[in-house]
Scaffold this motif. Sequence first.
Motif, PDB file in Angstrom:
ATOM      1  N   SER A 576      33.329  -1.371  14.738  1.00 27.17           N
ATOM      2  CA  SER A 576      32.867  -2.500  15.548  1.00 27.17           C
ATOM      3  C   SER A 576      33.016  -2.235  17.039  1.00 27.17           C
ATOM      4  O   SER A 576      33.785  -1.375  17.471  1.00 27.17           O
ATOM      5  CB  SER A 576      33.666  -3.754  15.184  1.00 27.17           C
ATOM      6  OG  SER A 576      35.005  -3.622  15.653  1.00 27.17           O
ATOM      7  N   LYS A 578      34.424  -4.264  19.060  1.00 31.33           N
ATOM      8  CA  LYS A 578      35.772  -4.715  19.431  1.00 31.33           C
ATOM      9  C   LYS A 578      36.771  -3.570  19.257  1.00 31.33           C
ATOM     10  O   LYS A 578      37.595  -3.299  20.144  1.00 31.33           O
ATOM     11  CB  LYS A 578      36.179  -5.894  18.546  1.00 31.33           C
ATOM     12  CG  LYS A 578      37.483  -6.557  18.962  1.00 31.33           C
ATOM     13  CD  LYS A 578      37.234  -7.677  19.935  1.00 31.33           C
ATOM     14  CE  LYS A 578      38.520  -8.456  20.226  1.00 31.33           C
ATOM     15  NZ  LYS A 578      38.278  -9.591  21.120  1.00 31.33           N
ATOM     16  N   ARG A 581      36.306  -0.989  21.974  1.00 34.36           N
ATOM     17  CA  ARG A 581      36.919  -1.330  23.271  1.00 34.36           C
ATOM     18  C   ARG A 581      38.416  -1.061  23.255  1.00 34.36           C
ATOM     19  O   ARG A 581      38.989  -0.617  24.254  1.00 34.36           O
ATOM     20  CB  ARG A 581      36.627  -2.791  23.609  1.00 34.36           C
ATOM     21  CG  ARG A 581      35.179  -3.037  24.027  1.00 34.36           C
ATOM     22  CD  ARG A 581      35.034  -4.374  24.743  1.00 34.36           C
ATOM     23  NE  ARG A 581      35.178  -5.502  23.827  1.00 34.36           N
ATOM     24  CZ  ARG A 581      34.166  -6.058  23.171  1.00 34.36           C
ATOM     25  NH1 ARG A 581      32.933  -5.581  23.336  1.00 34.36           N
ATOM     26  NH2 ARG A 581      34.362  -7.084  22.378  1.00 34.36           N
ATOM     27  N   ALA A 608      41.920  -6.718  16.403  1.00 37.37           N
ATOM     28  CA  ALA A 608      40.470  -6.484  16.382  1.00 37.37           C
ATOM     29  C   ALA A 608      39.958  -6.394  14.951  1.00 37.37           C
ATOM     30  O   ALA A 608      38.882  -6.910  14.635  1.00 37.37           O
ATOM     31  CB  ALA A 608      40.137  -5.210  17.146  1.00 37.37           C
ATOM     32  N   GLU A 611      39.855  -9.991  13.511  1.00 34.99           N
ATOM     33  CA  GLU A 611      38.687 -10.731  13.980  1.00 34.99           C
ATOM     34  C   GLU A 611      37.423 -10.211  13.296  1.00 34.99           C
ATOM     35  O   GLU A 611      36.522 -10.979  12.960  1.00 34.99           O
ATOM     36  CB  GLU A 611      38.557 -10.592  15.497  1.00 34.99           C
ATOM     37  CG  GLU A 611      39.654 -11.311  16.261  1.00 34.99           C
ATOM     38  CD  GLU A 611      39.459 -11.194  17.761  1.00 34.99           C
ATOM     39  OE1 GLU A 611      38.290 -11.111  18.189  1.00 34.99           O
ATOM     40  OE2 GLU A 611      40.458 -11.181  18.494  1.00 34.99           O
ATOM     41  N   GLU A 612      37.372  -8.888  13.098  1.00 32.63           N
ATOM     42  CA  GLU A 612      36.223  -8.297  12.413  1.00 32.63           C
ATOM     43  C   GLU A 612      36.085  -8.871  11.018  1.00 32.63           C
ATOM     44  O   GLU A 612      34.991  -9.221  10.569  1.00 32.63           O
ATOM     45  CB  GLU A 612      36.391  -6.773  12.359  1.00 32.63           C
ATOM     46  CG  GLU A 612      35.306  -6.057  11.587  1.00 32.63           C
ATOM     47  CD  GLU A 612      35.589  -4.575  11.477  1.00 32.63           C
ATOM     48  OE1 GLU A 612      36.128  -4.166  10.432  1.00 32.63           O
ATOM     49  OE2 GLU A 612      35.296  -3.834  12.414  1.00 32.63           O
ATOM     50  N   TYR A 628      30.479 -10.235  18.604  1.00 39.81           N
ATOM     51  CA  TYR A 628      31.666 -10.934  19.136  1.00 39.81           C
ATOM     52  C   TYR A 628      31.246 -11.833  20.287  1.00 39.81           C
ATOM     53  O   TYR A 628      30.938 -11.360  21.350  1.00 39.81           O
ATOM     54  CB  TYR A 628      32.703  -9.921  19.595  1.00 39.81           C
ATOM     55  CG  TYR A 628      33.188  -9.089  18.433  1.00 39.81           C
ATOM     56  CD1 TYR A 628      33.763  -9.712  17.335  1.00 39.81           C
ATOM     57  CD2 TYR A 628      33.004  -7.730  18.396  1.00 39.81           C
ATOM     58  CE1 TYR A 628      34.179  -8.964  16.253  1.00 39.81           C
ATOM     59  CE2 TYR A 628      33.415  -6.989  17.322  1.00 39.81           C
ATOM     60  CZ  TYR A 628      34.003  -7.611  16.252  1.00 39.81           C
ATOM     61  OH  TYR A 628      34.400  -6.870  15.178  1.00 39.81           O
TER      62      TYR A 628
END
Length: 628
Positions: A576, A578, A581, A608, A611-612, A628
């Motif tokens: 992802s 996210k 990053r 991360a 959240e994924e 996101y």
Amino acid sequence: MIGQRQETAAMTDYDEKWSAVSPAVTEWLTETYAATEITYIDKGWSGDKKYRIDTACGTKYLLRITPENFSGGIGEYSVREIWRKKQADISRMQQHLAALGVPMCKPVESGHCADGVYNLQTWIEGRDAQDVIPWLSDACQYAYGLEAGKILKTLHSVPAPADQMDWECRFNAKARRRIREYRECSVEFDGAEEFISCINANCGLLRDRPQLFIHGDYHIGNMMLEDDKLVIIGFNRYEFADPWEEFCGIVKSARISPIFASGVINGYFDGEVPTEFWRLQALYISSSILASVSEAIPFGDGEVGKALEQAEEVLGWYNNMKNPIPSWYFKGYYLQNIDGIPYKMKSGYDFDFLHEYGTVFKVFDDQDSGNICFGIRGKSQGCGEAPRYFVKYAGAPTEAYKGTPQDAVQRLKATPPLYRTLAHPRLIELLETREMGGGYAMIFKWAQGISMGRMYPEEHRRFMNLPTETRMRIFRDLLDFLEHVHRKGYVAVDFYDGSVMYTEEGNTLFCDIDLFCKKPYRNPVGRMWGSSRFMSPEEFIRGAEIDEISNVYMAGAFAFALFGGYERRLDSWTLSRKLYRVVRKSVCKKRDSRQQSIRQLIEEWENARKEETEYIDKGEYSDGFWIY
């Protein structure tokens, strides 16, 4: 559309007819050899029809049929010419070569059948060499090349008939025809004149060249491995010619494995390559490349493109034909063998003392640390499985090491306390250490698995093809191990992809922590030890502090290797945005911009991922990335 369907149906019908054998041939094979299955083999460019014949008793054969009414051909020889050769003496020649010990399909019988001229041979139960050899260690690739060169030398021991036309006249006529055909064809390419100039500049070397039996298409694509031994196939283009013209095929081998190709040349000449050979080889290859371009035209733009790509590559190897020695060639390794396993060294060293532990089944000789490692199978103890060991040894003149064996020994002797202090469920288990064979050895418990290290191409390929979830688990294990290292007061140095394994039990395993250092630690040399892909900027600056923040960078580099194919671009990243990053932050050049601890990196990574998972549950997905 109807016309297209009719054309497709016609082509399918043609292919089926081409690949099928006639009822008469089927009856002959059934009655004479108790054939139970006849399988068409769709390989090669010879124009022959090839079949695997399975029989009731389990024996297999290779059947080659040259259709008498087929007018096609490849290169210099039409199928009719090949057929005439076969009709005369190919079976006799096969028998002669087999008697010389050439590893090849053995002739069973040959003659005429309803489908053309046939040649029945023994079947090779093996793998295509070109699919296996490039993935082996450098030492194994080179050893197979040496073997192929020695086999070729044996092939070239059969003299030409006494009435053979003079070679200089024969080849000059061929070269002139090839140049004319190129100039008259519809394709032009940059570098063609360099090939033609090379031919003209070296044609005087053709005078008084010997003529011997040659295979006619000798390269890695016409070799197989049966029980790990080379077997030569594809003799249908044999002729009598200058034996050095045989090395035109080295182009195909060099494109697949330059190490193997170098071994072929060194094995053929027993390491002493004549200067004249290089100039003649450049001449022959120049002529062959010109011919390949004009001959590819009838087969379509795709084949023309391949021929032009090969021509460009060859021009690069020979610096536009100004250097007769190709850039891929190297003079080779000093090879030794132990228990049938080849490995490379700078000079000879007696490792017989290893047999105290058992039989060597694997050698790791690509390290530049001064160490060489062995997999050893011990003797069976009672009814249990025989123990296996991983032995790391210093004191021998290893090929890639630039220091002295004595320095390597002293460095390895300082290593055992690291393995004891940093003992971890994911760290290879040290069993004992000892002086032996004039050097120093560390003996570990063997772990069967695959390495992430790119110096082991086949294992690396399999490792990188592990499922994403498995690689994510490996990365999490790596973060946990690095956190453990720092809790113990150490910093990871020279920790790279070759230090990571995945075992057959499904576990991550780390090894090769020999240069880990006690904190605090500062860069003592400038460019430190290790793979630059995994080294932080401070590992290139003398006096810079090497600490946990440095290892954050290392961990991020591992993430890009595992999930970005070693690239750090977003378009190469397979997870992802996210997570990208998080990892991109860890490899910032500025230390203050990175996560300041392994624990912080772990927390940001896990947040991360959490959240994924939440977005996955909601099904929000676009363009290959979670939104996101």
